[in-house]
Motif scaffolding. Structure first.
Motif, PDB file in Angstrom:
ATOM      1  N   ARG A   1       4.981   6.018   1.146  1.00  0.00           N
ATOM      2  CA  ARG A   1       6.487   6.338  -0.142  1.00  0.00           C
ATOM      3  C   ARG A   1       5.705   7.351  -0.918  1.00  0.00           C
ATOM      4  O   ARG A   1       6.437   8.029  -1.239  1.00  0.00           O
ATOM      5  CB  ARG A   1       7.247   5.188  -0.512  1.00  0.00           C
ATOM      6  N   VAL A   2       4.493   7.906  -1.679  1.00  0.00           N
ATOM      7  CA  VAL A   2       4.092   7.848  -2.981  1.00  0.00           C
ATOM      8  C   VAL A   2       4.354   9.271  -2.589  1.00  0.00           C
ATOM      9  O   VAL A   2       3.986  10.740  -3.083  1.00  0.00           O
ATOM     10  CB  VAL A   2       3.265   7.214  -3.097  1.00  0.00           C
ATOM     11  N   TRP A   3       3.961  10.004  -1.437  1.00  0.00           N
ATOM     12  CA  TRP A   3       4.162  11.157  -0.750  1.00  0.00           C
ATOM     13  C   TRP A   3       5.112  12.050  -0.711  1.00  0.00           C
ATOM     14  O   TRP A   3       5.541  12.787  -0.346  1.00  0.00           O
ATOM     15  CB  TRP A   3       3.704  11.472   1.023  1.00  0.00           C
ATOM     16  N   LEU A   4       6.413  10.880  -0.803  1.00  0.00           N
ATOM     17  CA  LEU A   4       7.664  11.517  -0.628  1.00  0.00           C
ATOM     18  C   LEU A   4       8.466  12.689  -1.426  1.00  0.00           C
ATOM     19  O   LEU A   4       8.354  13.993  -0.741  1.00  0.00           O
ATOM     20  CB  LEU A   4       8.909  10.659  -0.219  1.00  0.00           C
ATOM     21  N   ARG A   5       8.108  12.318  -2.853  1.00  0.00           N
ATOM     22  CA  ARG A   5       8.339  13.512  -3.903  1.00  0.00           C
ATOM     23  C   ARG A   5       7.298  14.594  -3.242  1.00  0.00           C
ATOM     24  O   ARG A   5       8.272  15.846  -3.474  1.00  0.00           O
ATOM     25  CB  ARG A   5       8.496  13.258  -4.592  1.00  0.00           C
TER      26      ARG A   5
END
Length: 58
Positions: free
Chosen positions: A19-23
């Motif tokens: 999820r930290v890759w989403l931005r």
């Protein structure tokens, strides 16, 4: 056509997605769109085609 989710490669890829890759991925997508869309519009103009503000049907 096989519609079972197990046969969709994208689902296998998403299992390892963090999820930290989403931005950063969304920002990268917007950056590519901000460059690619005007470039394609310019190419159409140079080729003598009308520039249209709608997606090209495949």
């Amino acid at each position: 056509m096989n519609l079972r989710p197990a046969s969709w490669p994208v689902l296998t890829s998403l299992r390892g997605y963090r999820r930290v890759w989403l931005r950063r991925d969304v920002l990268a997508g917007l950056t590519v769109a901000a460059i690619a869309i005007p470039a394609q519009m310019a190419t159409a103009t140079l080729a003598g085609f009308p520039v249209q503000a709608r997606p090209h049907p495949h």
